[in-house]
Scaffold this motif. Structure first.
Motif, PDB file in Angstrom:
ATOM      1  N   PHE A 133      12.710   6.338   1.128  1.00 12.55           N
ATOM      2  CA  PHE A 133      12.772   7.489   1.311  1.00 12.55           C
ATOM      3  C   PHE A 133      14.491   7.930   1.558  1.00 12.55           C
ATOM      4  CE2 PHE A 133      11.991  11.151   3.537  1.00 12.55           C
ATOM      5  CZ  PHE A 133      10.818  12.159   3.431  1.00 12.55           C
ATOM      6  N   ILE A 134      14.844   7.628   2.615  1.00  6.82           N
ATOM      7  CA  ILE A 134      16.346   8.345   2.459  1.00  6.82           C
ATOM      8  C   ILE A 134      17.294   8.043   1.109  1.00  6.82           C
ATOM      9  CG2 ILE A 134      18.625   8.532   4.012  1.00  6.82           C
ATOM     10  CD1 ILE A 134      16.436   7.405   6.030  1.00  6.82           C
ATOM     11  N   GLY A 150      10.410  10.334  -1.496  1.00  8.00           N
ATOM     12  CA  GLY A 150      12.129  10.947  -0.945  1.00  8.00           C
ATOM     13  C   GLY A 150      12.631  11.860  -2.005  1.00  8.00           C
ATOM     14  N   THR A 183      19.729   1.330   0.189  1.00  3.18           N
ATOM     15  CA  THR A 183      18.769   0.181  -0.574  1.00  3.18           C
ATOM     16  C   THR A 183      19.854  -1.411   0.005  1.00  3.18           C
ATOM     17  OG1 THR A 183      18.588   0.780  -2.860  1.00  3.18           O
ATOM     18  CG2 THR A 183      16.759   1.812  -1.301  1.00  3.18           C
ATOM     19  N   PHE A 207      10.679   0.740   4.024  1.00  2.09           N
ATOM     20  CA  PHE A 207      10.146   2.250   3.924  1.00  2.09           C
ATOM     21  C   PHE A 207      11.332   3.249   3.959  1.00  2.09           C
ATOM     22  CE2 PHE A 207       7.710   6.199   4.644  1.00  2.09           C
ATOM     23  CZ  PHE A 207       6.944   5.466   3.290  1.00  2.09           C
ATOM     24  N   ILE A 208      12.232   3.341   5.386  1.00  2.00           N
ATOM     25  CA  ILE A 208      12.182   4.653   5.431  1.00  2.00           C
ATOM     26  C   ILE A 208      13.230   4.482   4.580  1.00  2.00           C
ATOM     27  CG2 ILE A 208      13.532   5.181   7.654  1.00  2.00           C
ATOM     28  CD1 ILE A 208      11.679   4.239   9.416  1.00  2.00           C
ATOM     29  N   LEU A 262       8.142  -1.664   6.639  1.00  3.44           N
ATOM     30  CA  LEU A 262       8.536  -0.534   8.170  1.00  3.44           C
ATOM     31  C   LEU A 262       9.879  -0.131   7.819  1.00  3.44           C
ATOM     32  CD1 LEU A 262       7.490   2.519   9.253  1.00  3.44           C
ATOM     33  CD2 LEU A 262       7.810   1.647  11.273  1.00  3.44           C
ATOM     34  N   LEU A 263      10.817  -0.777   8.010  1.00  3.23           N
ATOM     35  CA  LEU A 263      12.307   0.024   7.649  1.00  3.23           C
ATOM     36  C   LEU A 263      13.427   0.095   7.115  1.00  3.23           C
ATOM     37  CD1 LEU A 263      14.200  -1.768  11.409  1.00  3.23           C
ATOM     38  CD2 LEU A 263      13.186   0.553  10.771  1.00  3.23           C
ATOM     39  N   GLY A 265       8.162   4.639  -0.700  1.00  3.64           N
ATOM     40  CA  GLY A 265       9.481   6.015   0.394  1.00  3.64           C
ATOM     41  C   GLY A 265      10.000   6.527  -1.060  1.00  3.64           C
TER      42      GLY A 265
END
Length: 264
Positions: free
Chosen positions: A20-21, A219, A36, A16-17, A13-14, A215
């Motif tokens: 996205f950013i 993004g 990344t 993925f976030i 999940l982290l 993500g």
């Protein structure tokens, strides 16, 4: 669900976030790899697997942004395909070199690279949206600058989009929006080249790469639309703060090779 599974889900999940950013930032001003790659390293993924998996997830972001910019008429995909192929070739060579560099060297180089990129963005002159005088012919640009940056993308990766964009602005005379749009296609090409090599080398983590790729895609869609409306100026301070923050975070790791070598 076991604690190990819980941790794995939380890490995904982290990541993925983070992707996205990164996709949002990279689609506007480049530099998504500055988020990344350190994120994957901090998650405990070995350096070579990090580079290989980063190419997979980056394909989603650069491809997504390319489609958005091309749909709005900011990049001529057919005309730029030869340059994208040259970027891919450079990335294959860079990826090959990355496989023979000791992992510790990659981990040691990354914080220094992040600081260097932050200083570059902090000190670079302002650029506008209008095209300016070309300093390098299209052929010279295609056969020197493009494969060189592609090589860097295959070898390390962070900041590749930023380097492509600034090369377009300073050497090809493109305005910042046009440069960013064209950068995404070339970055997509270099990602393909690097990914192909790392895939053959067997260092791509599919679960992580696809999760982060989703993500990245989302993004990049949001970021490219923001760029077409607002431009890239707001991203500059964010890139500087992010890259410096990540460099500090990586150096805070007691196992960081630089700290080990210096006895900190």
């Amino acid at each position: 669900m076991s604690s190990v599974a819980d941790l794995a889900l939380q890490v995904l999940l982290l990541l993925f976030i983070a992707a996205f950013i990164a996709g949002f930032i990279d689609s506007i001003a480049g530099g998504g790899g500055m988020i990344t790659i350190p994120a994957m390293l901090l998650a405990g993924i070995p350096p070579l697997e990090t580079l290989g998996t980063n190419k997979l997830q980056s394909l989603f972001g650069s491809g997504s942004a390319t489609v958005a910019y091309a749909g709005a008429g900011h990049v001529d995909v057919r005309r730029q395909l030869p340059m994208a192929a040259l970027a891919a070739g450079g990335a294959v060579f860079g990826a090959a070199v990355a496989t023979v560099i000791p992992p510790g060297a990659l981990r040691a180089a990354l914080p220094c690279l992040l600081v260097g990129i932050a200083l570059y963005f902090a000190l670079k002159p302002n650029i506008g949206d209008l095209d300016r005088h070309r300093r390098l012919s299209e052929a010279a640009f295609a056969f020197t600058i493009v494969p060189l940056i592609g090589f860097y993308d295959g070898l390390f990766g962070p900041g590749t989009g930023s380097f492509f964009m600034l090369a377009f602005v300073s050497l090809a005379g493109f305005g910042v929006l046009k440069a960013t749009a064209n950068t995404k296609l070339l970055n997509f090409g270099s990602n393909i080249g690097g990914f192909a090599f790392f895939l053959a080398y067997g260092v791509v983590l599919w679960k992580v790469g696809i999760t982060m790729g989703i993500g990245q895609f989302l993004g990049a869609q949001l970021g490219s639309r923001f760029a077409m409306k607002k431009g890239a100026r707001i991203i500059k301070p964010l890139l500087i703060v992010t890259s410096l923050g990540l460099a500090v975070r990586l150096m805070a790791d007691p196992s960081q090779p630089i700290r080990v070598w210096l006895g900190w």
